[in-house]
Design an enzyme around this catalytic site. Structure first.
Site, mmCIF file in Angstrom:
data_model
loop_
_atom_site.group_PDB
_atom_site.id
_atom_site.type_symbol
_atom_site.label_atom_id
_atom_site.label_comp_id
_atom_site.label_asym_id
_atom_site.label_seq_id
_atom_site.Cartn_x
_atom_site.Cartn_y
_atom_site.Cartn_z
ATOM 1 C CG ASP A 83 -1.846 1.161 1.294
ATOM 2 O OD1 ASP A 83 -2.980 0.998 0.818
ATOM 3 O OD2 ASP A 83 -1.459 2.251 1.786
ATOM 4 C CE LYS A 93 -3.487 4.792 0.563
ATOM 5 N NZ LYS A 93 -2.072 4.599 0.880
ATOM 6 C CG HIS A 134 -4.318 9.870 0.222
ATOM 7 N ND1 HIS A 134 -2.984 9.739 -0.100
ATOM 8 C CD2 HIS A 134 -4.414 9.470 1.504
ATOM 9 C CE1 HIS A 134 -2.320 9.275 0.962
ATOM 10 N NE2 HIS A 134 -3.168 9.106 1.936
ATOM 11 C CE1 TYR A 189 0.979 7.918 2.387
ATOM 12 C CE2 TYR A 189 1.367 5.626 1.826
ATOM 13 C CZ TYR A 189 0.579 6.594 2.401
ATOM 14 O OH TYR A 189 -0.599 6.234 3.012
HETATM 15 P P1 NAD Z 1 0.850 1.637 11.974
HETATM 16 O O1 NAD Z 1 -0.297 1.626 12.911
HETATM 17 O O2 NAD Z 1 1.074 0.490 11.058
HETATM 18 O O3 NAD Z 1 2.111 1.913 12.890
HETATM 19 C C1 NAD Z 1 3.407 1.827 12.416
HETATM 20 C C2 NAD Z 1 4.339 1.996 13.611
HETATM 21 O O4 NAD Z 1 4.051 0.995 14.579
HETATM 22 C C3 NAD Z 1 5.789 1.744 13.226
HETATM 23 O O5 NAD Z 1 6.377 2.929 12.753
HETATM 24 C C4 NAD Z 1 6.379 1.280 14.522
HETATM 25 O O6 NAD Z 1 6.691 2.390 15.330
HETATM 26 C C5 NAD Z 1 5.242 0.530 15.155
HETATM 27 N N1 NAD Z 1 5.343 -0.943 14.931
HETATM 28 C C6 NAD Z 1 5.190 -1.630 13.773
HETATM 29 N N2 NAD Z 1 5.312 -2.944 13.972
HETATM 30 C C7 NAD Z 1 5.571 -3.102 15.290
HETATM 31 C C8 NAD Z 1 5.806 -4.236 16.111
HETATM 32 N N3 NAD Z 1 5.785 -5.476 15.621
HETATM 33 N N4 NAD Z 1 6.030 -4.032 17.437
HETATM 34 C C9 NAD Z 1 6.031 -2.791 17.958
HETATM 35 N N5 NAD Z 1 5.802 -1.678 17.239
HETATM 36 C C10 NAD Z 1 5.571 -1.831 15.912
HETATM 37 O O7 NAD Z 1 0.769 3.024 11.176
HETATM 38 P P2 NAD Z 1 0.825 3.493 9.673
HETATM 39 O O8 NAD Z 1 2.104 3.175 9.023
HETATM 40 O O9 NAD Z 1 0.399 4.901 9.668
HETATM 41 O O10 NAD Z 1 -0.339 2.653 8.966
HETATM 42 C C11 NAD Z 1 -0.111 1.540 8.117
HETATM 43 C C12 NAD Z 1 -0.284 1.895 6.677
HETATM 44 O O11 NAD Z 1 -1.572 2.478 6.447
HETATM 45 C C13 NAD Z 1 0.665 2.977 6.175
HETATM 46 O O12 NAD Z 1 1.984 2.521 6.014
HETATM 47 C C14 NAD Z 1 -0.017 3.406 4.902
HETATM 48 O O13 NAD Z 1 0.191 2.445 3.893
HETATM 49 C C15 NAD Z 1 -1.468 3.399 5.359
HETATM 50 N N6 NAD Z 1 -1.926 4.743 5.793
HETATM 51 C C16 NAD Z 1 -2.903 5.351 5.083
HETATM 52 C C17 NAD Z 1 -3.362 6.599 5.442
HETATM 53 C C18 NAD Z 1 -4.462 7.242 4.656
HETATM 54 O O14 NAD Z 1 -4.742 8.422 4.866
HETATM 55 N N7 NAD Z 1 -5.087 6.531 3.764
HETATM 56 C C19 NAD Z 1 -2.801 7.273 6.538
HETATM 57 C C20 NAD Z 1 -1.791 6.633 7.266
HETATM 58 C C21 NAD Z 1 -1.381 5.370 6.895
#
Ligand code: NAD
Length: 278
Positions: free
Chosen positions: A48, A78, A111, A53
């Protein structure tokens, strides 16, 4: 872990999507190729990304050098807010496809609704045309709340395949999720771990279940999403965490464990309200 363990979720347009993927928000463009290569080696087949990004090209290079047949991959990108419209959508899509080095994407999302610009209905009609061209298989939206979805359903011909919304135990968006279910729109949960901004992984509701199943708190939260039927793509730059987050199909949370995590809801969003992102 191999990919066949990841269930596929059926979409309302006949295509299906691997329920668990890898998200690349805030993955450094200079490191994206290496990090996505790690993800593909671990077994992730659903990636994704988004124009905003800045790392579509790195995703594309990782795909190209992986040798994995295109039909085994599911790639989402997106459209950014300032590209909403008609011709601007076609141009932005062409540019994304070129950066990704692909001849189609599996899923293209608006998005944010960006309601102050009032162009998401026009944009969605352009998305319908992209889908007809075959260069996008499924079209969907992101950060759309019930009023935005209602307008699309009233004014256009295509029900979005997915709505990608912020969703984690602290912020479950029950109204949007219920509306989506009623209209066969699948929920993609972004920020599934609360982006590490809340002490989610330290709460007893999570750590007790982790101890009981001999898994980590992050695996418990990802498993909670899977059992709720969400499509989910946690992000990590670290290979061992990427492997951990992928390994969530060997245990099952009990109804009591699920309910205890669901009861953590407190309206705690990590992002801005979708009406305010313009
Ligand atoms: P997430 O909830 O996946 O959190 C990521 C963070 O969690 C990492 O940076 C790390 O600090 C922690 N983490 C990850 N794995 C871990 C583990 N096993 N143990 C402990 N901590 C851990 O947040 P995200 O990246 O914002 O969301 C996932 C995906 O969703 C994004 O990468 C993106 O592709 C998507 N996204 C979309 C939007 C949107 O507006 N559509 C916004 C934000 C994210």
């Amino acid at each position: 872990m191999t990919q066949p363990l990841v269930p596929r979720i059926q979409l309302n347009d006949g295509f299906s999507i691997p329920q668990l993927g890898f998200g690349v928000f805030k993955v450094d463009p200079a490191k994206t190729e290496a990090i996505v290569t790690d993800a593909l080696e671990i077994g992730y087949r659903h990636i994704d990304t988004a124009r905003v990004y800045g790392n579509e090209a790195g995703v594309g290079r990782a795909i190209a050098q992986s040798g994995i047949p295109r039909e085994q991959l599911f790639i989402t990108t997106k459209l950014w807010n300032d590209d909403q419209g008609t011709q601007s959508v076609f141009d932005a899509f062409d540019a994304s496809l070129e950066r990704l080095g692909l001849d189609y994407v599996d899923l293209y999302l608006i998005h944010w609704p960006s309601p102050a610009n009032d162009r998401y209905v026009e944009t969605w009609k352009a998305f319908e045309r992209l889908r007809e061209s075959g260069r996008v298989r499924s079209i969907g939206v992101s950060n759309f709340l019930v009023p935005h979805l209602e307008r699309l359903l009233a004014e256009t011909d295509t029900v979005p395949a997915v709505d990608q919304i912020e969703l984690h135990p602290y912020h479950q968006q029950p109204e949007t999720a219920a509306f989506a279910e009623e209209h066969a729109i699948k929920i993609e949960a972004w920020g599934p771990l609360g982006q590490g901004k809340y002490p989610l992984l330290e709460l007893p509701e999570v750590t007790d279940a982790a101890a009981a199943h001999e898994v980590t708190p992050a695996q418990v939260v990802i498993r909670w999403h899977v059992q709720r039927g969400h499509i989910v793509f946690p992000k990590s730059n670290r290979r061992e965490r990427m492997a951990e987050n992928f390994d969530v199909f060997g245990f099952e949370l009990s109804p009591e464990e699920m309910d205890a995590i669901t009861a953590l809801e407190r309206g705690g969003r990590v992002s801005s309200h979708p009406d305010e992102v313009n």
